[in-house]
Design an enzyme around this catalytic site. Structure first.
Site, PDB file in Angstrom:
ATOM      1  CG  LEU A  45      -1.717   1.239   1.527  1.00 33.16           C
ATOM      2  CD1 LEU A  45      -2.671   1.562   0.386  1.00 33.16           C
ATOM      3  CD2 LEU A  45      -2.473   1.075   2.844  1.00 33.16           C
ATOM      4  CE1 TYR A  55       3.842  -4.944  11.550  1.00 35.25           C
ATOM      5  CE2 TYR A  55       2.697  -3.323  12.908  1.00 35.25           C
ATOM      6  CZ  TYR A  55       3.348  -3.657  11.736  1.00 35.25           C
ATOM      7  OH  TYR A  55       3.519  -2.716  10.757  1.00 35.25           O
ATOM      8  CE  LYS A  95       7.286  -1.814  11.187  1.00 38.09           C
ATOM      9  NZ  LYS A  95       8.033  -2.059   9.930  1.00 38.09           N
ATOM     10  NE  ARG A 134      -8.085   1.444  16.201  1.00 36.66           N
ATOM     11  CZ  ARG A 134      -8.435   1.291  17.471  1.00 36.66           C
ATOM     12  NH1 ARG A 134      -8.768   2.362  18.192  1.00 36.66           N
ATOM     13  NH2 ARG A 134      -8.449   0.105  18.028  1.00 36.66           N
TER      14      ARG A 134
END
Length: 311
Positions: free
Chosen positions: A10, A129, A133, A202
């Site tokens: 993306l 995750y 990161k 969000r």
């Protein structure tokens, strides 16, 4: 001109769209969890001085929960290989993180600012995750200190856009809802199932906006402090679902499945530091970005049922 790791995804595809003379690496070119040596040959051949790392194993709440160890392992390996190869090749590196790296709500004050990054553990819904990161920022500072590497970190929030992953098991909320509502209209369903209560808030950033900022940072920023780059406007999942349904023209209802997890209720971020650097980005309004994304989806997948949605 740059080398873009994860160029088929993306964000990577948007960076290449804005910088078409750049080169890109996909998972078909090499498995970055195993080796990043190809970066050296590409950079040398094309006289490239900067690598933008968008490569990662990513997914939504379900994928992060089901494959937590794999998300940690794969992303740690990708990070380590790319950082080490950029050190060896004396290349500037722009690493892309995510706001999920920030601590759970009880350890921070909102909005999230870069100085709070290590105040506590991340939310348990995607800790594998998130920790992987977060370690990019730690690794980058370590390489700066010992090897004087010009490694910087950018932290977007929830990205969406025209080359998203529409797989219902591994995709994020925007592409998943687009696919569900489009299928519902196409095949005459009377409702769409949406995970959770719809109440969580969000932030969503159009991927092309994030790509513009990352390219700006690649040219103008050289310090160790990570930079939040996302659009700080919040919207509830319920409102997001309504907007997507309206743009698609689906007139049925949304069934919010409260047996499914909501994830973190909110995680608003501040982009004040980015603004202070002189980056005057004008973010794409959410409805405008959704309209372009939905139109792109319709053109790519006019008959969704019975096909495999590409990742």
């Amino acid at each position: 001109m740059y080398t873009i790791a994860g160029v088929s995804g993306l964000l990577g595809s948007e960076i290449l769209f804005l910088s078409p003379s750049s080169t890109g690496l996909t998972s078909k070119d090499c498995d970055l969890a195993e080796s990043a040596s190809i970066i050296e040959s590409i950079a040398h051949h094309h006289n490239i001085k900067t690598v933008i790392n968008c490569a990662a194993r990513v997914g939504g709440v379900k994928a992060n929960t089901d494959f937590v160890a794999e998300f940690f392992d794969d992303n740690i390996k990708i990070n380590m290989n790319i950082l080490d190869q950029c050190r060896r090749s004396n290349l500037k590196l722009v690493s892309v993180l995510s706001t999920c790296v920030y601590p759970d709500a009880k350890y921070v004050t909102y909005p999230l600012t870069e100085d709070q990054l290590h105040n506590g553990p991340p939310h348990p819904s995607n800790f594998g995750y998130a920790y992987a990161k977060r370690m990019v920022e730690v690794q980058s500072r370590a390489y700066r200190q010992q090897h004087c590497c010009n490694f910087i970190s950018a932290i977007p929030n929830n990205l969406y856009g025209v080359n998203d992953n529409y797989d219902l098991d591994s995709g994020h909320v925007v592409p998943a809802l687009i696919r569900k509502f489009y299928e519902a209209k196409l095949y005459g369903y009377d409702h769409v199932d949406v995970w959770g209560t719809g109440a969580p808030l969000r932030e969503f950033t159009f991927a092309r906006d994030a790509a513009k900022i990352i390219l700006w940072l690649a040219e103008n920023y050289n310090d160790e402090k990570p930079v939040n780059i996302g659009n700080p406007e919040q919207v509830s999942i319920k409102k997001l679902a309504q907007m997507i349904a309206e743009e698609i023209g689906f007139e049925g209802g949304g069934n919010f499945d409260t047996t499914k997890p909501d994830g973190q209720f909110e995680k608003p971020s501040s982009n004040a530091f980015l603004r202070s650097l002189g980056c005057d980005i004008q973010y794409t309004p959410l409805r405008d970005g959704l309209k372009e994304t939905i139109n792109s989806f319709k053109n790519r997948y006019p008959n969704v049922r019975g096909i495999t949605i590409s990742k």
